[in-house]
Design a protein around this motif. Sequence first.
Motif, PDB file in Angstrom:
ATOM      1  N   ILE A 115       2.662   1.141  -2.992  1.00 33.78           N
ATOM      2  CA  ILE A 115       3.307   0.309  -1.964  1.00 33.78           C
ATOM      3  C   ILE A 115       2.486  -0.956  -1.736  1.00 33.78           C
ATOM      4  O   ILE A 115       3.036  -2.071  -1.673  1.00 33.78           O
ATOM      5  N   PHE A 116       1.180  -0.799  -1.644  1.00 37.57           N
ATOM      6  CA  PHE A 116       0.285  -1.942  -1.442  1.00 37.57           C
ATOM      7  C   PHE A 116       0.409  -2.918  -2.604  1.00 37.57           C
ATOM      8  O   PHE A 116       0.496  -4.135  -2.399  1.00 37.57           O
ATOM      9  N   MET A 117       0.441  -2.416  -3.822  1.00 41.43           N
ATOM     10  CA  MET A 117       0.528  -3.271  -5.011  1.00 41.43           C
ATOM     11  C   MET A 117       1.865  -4.007  -5.053  1.00 41.43           C
ATOM     12  O   MET A 117       1.916  -5.187  -5.396  1.00 41.43           O
ATOM     13  N   ALA A 118       2.958  -3.314  -4.686  1.00 37.48           N
ATOM     14  CA  ALA A 118       4.281  -3.937  -4.713  1.00 37.48           C
ATOM     15  C   ALA A 118       4.386  -5.077  -3.705  1.00 37.48           C
ATOM     16  O   ALA A 118       5.034  -6.096  -3.967  1.00 37.48           O
ATOM     17  N   VAL A 119       3.730  -4.926  -2.553  1.00 36.67           N
ATOM     18  CA  VAL A 119       3.828  -5.925  -1.484  1.00 36.67           C
ATOM     19  C   VAL A 119       2.880  -7.093  -1.712  1.00 36.67           C
ATOM     20  O   VAL A 119       3.219  -8.251  -1.447  1.00 36.67           O
ATOM     21  N   THR A 120       1.669  -6.798  -2.208  1.00 42.00           N
ATOM     22  CA  THR A 120       0.629  -7.826  -2.290  1.00 42.00           C
ATOM     23  C   THR A 120       0.426  -8.395  -3.688  1.00 42.00           C
ATOM     24  O   THR A 120      -0.163  -9.470  -3.837  1.00 42.00           O
TER      25      THR A 120
END
Length: 406
Positions: A115-120
């Motif tokens: 989730i962090f990678m997809a957003v940032t």
Amino acid sequence: MHDSALNIEAILIAGVLGLIALNALSYYSSKQKLLPSIIWTVLIGIVYSFISHFGFLPLPELELKPEIVLFLFVPLLIFASTHTMCLYHFRRILGASTILATVGILISMVLGGMIFMAVTGAGLAVSMLFGAIISATDPLAISAVLKGNTSIDEHRKLLIEGESILNDGFVVALFGIFSVLAFEPARFSALEVVSDFFIDIAGALALGFLLGRGSRLLLRIWHGHGYTLRMNMTIALAYSAFLLAEGLGFSGVIAVFAAALAYGYRPEGGYHPPEEDQEHVWGYLEYVANSILFFLIGASFFGVISQHSVSITLIAAAAAIAVLPRFIAVYILRPTLRIYKEKASSGDVKLLAFSGSRGALSVALILLLPEDFMYRPLFLAFAGIIILMTLVAYPPIVSRILKGMG
């Protein structure tokens, strides 16, 4: 010298006012039953952070120091939570605790990191590093809800508390692994990492067991019936287990956990609960340490999240990371979980998922990262929002789940 006297006087006044405020909070929160008193302490800290950060009053802006969290609060709070556990009873939920604290954390880490990678748009190693850090849970807020609640049995309470302590130790180990991957990938060796991990855990367990049983033996030799001697011994045991383990490259969290269990368990005579006077002193130490730590979490809130711009997207992503990874992990592992011979129910899945509030350990680990690390401010902003969400929202949710289970 005059300024020093004024500082001491201000600290004493603040301490007295803080104790009065804690008493008032404990009374009204128990009467209204809206939130545990420890959560009100966080909220007061947030008010303090707002006032000091934006300069409404000339108050010093407080910062959560990682060394203070790891070396002062962690050994004391882990020992306080663990030394009352009965090893005979804990072994009945050891399998479920271990599965949740290892496989469950790996699943949470991967999902949260994705989730962090997809957003940032961060890289895989950096994202997994954040996923590991934010998977560390803090049962203190939930423990206030569980304490004295007749809707939940002791095995489930032990599972929630024991799993949280074990997963903190596992998260610290993962933090070390993914720090190497993120900052020194050329030095990473999968074989070396696996061997070091098992040596880390096994060494911590062995060291903690030896120190715990050795402390009990010394008390027997010295006829340690007085509570002062027992308190001196247990406080020394908590901090020596942590410091020795860390110095030897083992997990300090696991070492304190093992030392507390070994100290409290008497194989030759069965389990005996800790002496009442010792319990009162340890209970008060835990209460004061929790109050100070939770106030510092709140008081550093605006300083933490101000290091990166906060958007609706960031808040939504933080909410998703706070809830989804742990819930999915517990749901996936449900068929493998046994709570004293019983299969985990759907109510247990909800209870375990929403018992995973986040706390100071995540912030402390982020603050240990290099100051010039470009994602450090973003890590702090995410962590601050997730910690606030879980600390304030989870206790009422757990209360509703317990009512349904009851």
